[in-house]
Write a protein that holds these residues in place. Structure first.
Motif, PDB file in Angstrom:
ATOM      1  N   SER A  42      35.063  30.003  28.190  1.00  0.00           N
ATOM      2  CA  SER A  42      34.059  30.437  29.200  1.00  0.00           C
ATOM      3  C   SER A  42      34.364  31.357  30.561  1.00  0.00           C
ATOM      4  O   SER A  42      33.528  32.076  30.966  1.00  0.00           O
ATOM      5  N   GLU A  45      35.096  35.045  29.613  1.00  0.00           N
ATOM      6  CA  GLU A  45      33.692  35.455  29.326  1.00  0.00           C
ATOM      7  C   GLU A  45      33.027  35.728  30.691  1.00  0.00           C
ATOM      8  O   GLU A  45      32.492  37.065  30.858  1.00  0.00           O
ATOM      9  N   ILE A  46      33.006  34.838  31.659  1.00  0.00           N
ATOM     10  CA  ILE A  46      32.392  35.006  32.939  1.00  0.00           C
ATOM     11  C   ILE A  46      33.128  36.241  33.866  1.00  0.00           C
ATOM     12  O   ILE A  46      32.582  36.836  34.339  1.00  0.00           O
ATOM     13  N   TYR A  48      34.811  38.930  32.399  1.00  0.00           N
ATOM     14  CA  TYR A  48      34.254  40.057  31.861  1.00  0.00           C
ATOM     15  C   TYR A  48      32.827  40.270  32.134  1.00  0.00           C
ATOM     16  O   TYR A  48      32.614  41.436  32.767  1.00  0.00           O
ATOM     17  N   ASP A  49      32.157  39.264  32.361  1.00  0.00           N
ATOM     18  CA  ASP A  49      30.662  39.458  32.675  1.00  0.00           C
ATOM     19  C   ASP A  49      30.289  40.150  34.185  1.00  0.00           C
ATOM     20  O   ASP A  49      29.472  40.864  34.432  1.00  0.00           O
ATOM     21  N   PRO A  66      34.934  38.732  25.216  1.00  0.00           N
ATOM     22  CA  PRO A  66      34.656  39.524  24.276  1.00  0.00           C
ATOM     23  C   PRO A  66      35.909  40.001  23.707  1.00  0.00           C
ATOM     24  O   PRO A  66      36.905  39.560  23.898  1.00  0.00           O
ATOM     25  N   VAL A 132      29.187  30.389  37.170  1.00  0.00           N
ATOM     26  CA  VAL A 132      29.568  31.708  37.443  1.00  0.00           C
ATOM     27  C   VAL A 132      29.666  31.943  38.786  1.00  0.00           C
ATOM     28  O   VAL A 132      30.365  32.757  39.460  1.00  0.00           O
ATOM     29  N   PHE A 148      24.456  38.975  38.627  1.00  0.00           N
ATOM     30  CA  PHE A 148      24.384  38.399  37.314  1.00  0.00           C
ATOM     31  C   PHE A 148      23.767  37.375  36.839  1.00  0.00           C
ATOM     32  O   PHE A 148      22.914  37.155  36.047  1.00  0.00           O
ATOM     33  N   ARG A 152      20.642  38.188  34.623  1.00  0.00           N
ATOM     34  CA  ARG A 152      20.709  37.557  33.148  1.00  0.00           C
ATOM     35  C   ARG A 152      20.488  36.154  33.004  1.00  0.00           C
ATOM     36  O   ARG A 152      19.947  35.691  32.243  1.00  0.00           O
TER      37      ARG A 152
END
Length: 166
Positions: A42, A45-46, A48-49, A66, A132, A148, A152
């Motif tokens: 997790s 992924e954060i 990269y986000d 990803p 996040v 973000f 999102r």
């Protein structure tokens, strides 16, 4: 007779109170976040986000999204890291989920001078938002995290709450 401590513990289970301070460890403001090892999918992924995938030098085997994360050097499984595998990547920071370990290895890494931030978990939509925000703060990208969240996560969380209440 019920003990006072039991009542407090029961209250905490029934009415959990989470704050970002409980979930997000503090690190020194001058910690270099240019070469990060991530232990936990997790968090990867954060990163990269938030547009910080280039700061990751290696990740654990749960970091498979990803697709670019699968190309990173591997440091093993989040709960079974080795000090040698981590240190061989010359990281400046290790970010890990709450089950990162084993504890003896984390102690060895700290003794070697590696700053480590183990993030707490809160399993609800606010916990995701807080995570996040925490990652953004730890890697020096709080503005990217807030953007973000606003663009999102908050809309998705609001939609879930609307569905739950209907």
């Amino acid at each position: 007779m019920i003990k006072h401590g039991f009542v407090i513990a029961l209250f905490g289970l029934l009415f959990p109170m989470h704050s970002l301070a409980q979930l997000c460890p503090e690190i020194s403001a001058d910690t270099d976040s240019s070469r990060i090892i991530v232990a936990g999918g997790s968090i990867t992924e954060i990163m990269y986000d938030l547009g910080a995938g280039d700061k990751i030098v290696a990740a654990d085997s749960t970091s498979n999204y990803p697709a670019a994360a699968r190309e990173l050097p591997q440091i093993g499984y989040v709960r079974a890291l080795s000090a040698e595998g981590v240190l061989s990547q010359e990281p400046t920071l290790l970010l890990g989920e709450d089950d990162t370990g084993p504890p003896e290895i984390l102690d060895q890494l700290r003794a070697a001078g590696l700053p480590i931030a183990i993030l707490g978990e809160q399993h609800d939509s606010q916990g995701i938002i807080d995570k996040v925000r925490c990652v953004g703060d730890l890697i020096g990208m709080p503005e990217a995290a807030e953007a973000f969240i606003a663009e999102r996560l908050k809309p998705a969380a609001d939609t879930l709450l609307a569905v739950q209440s209907s």
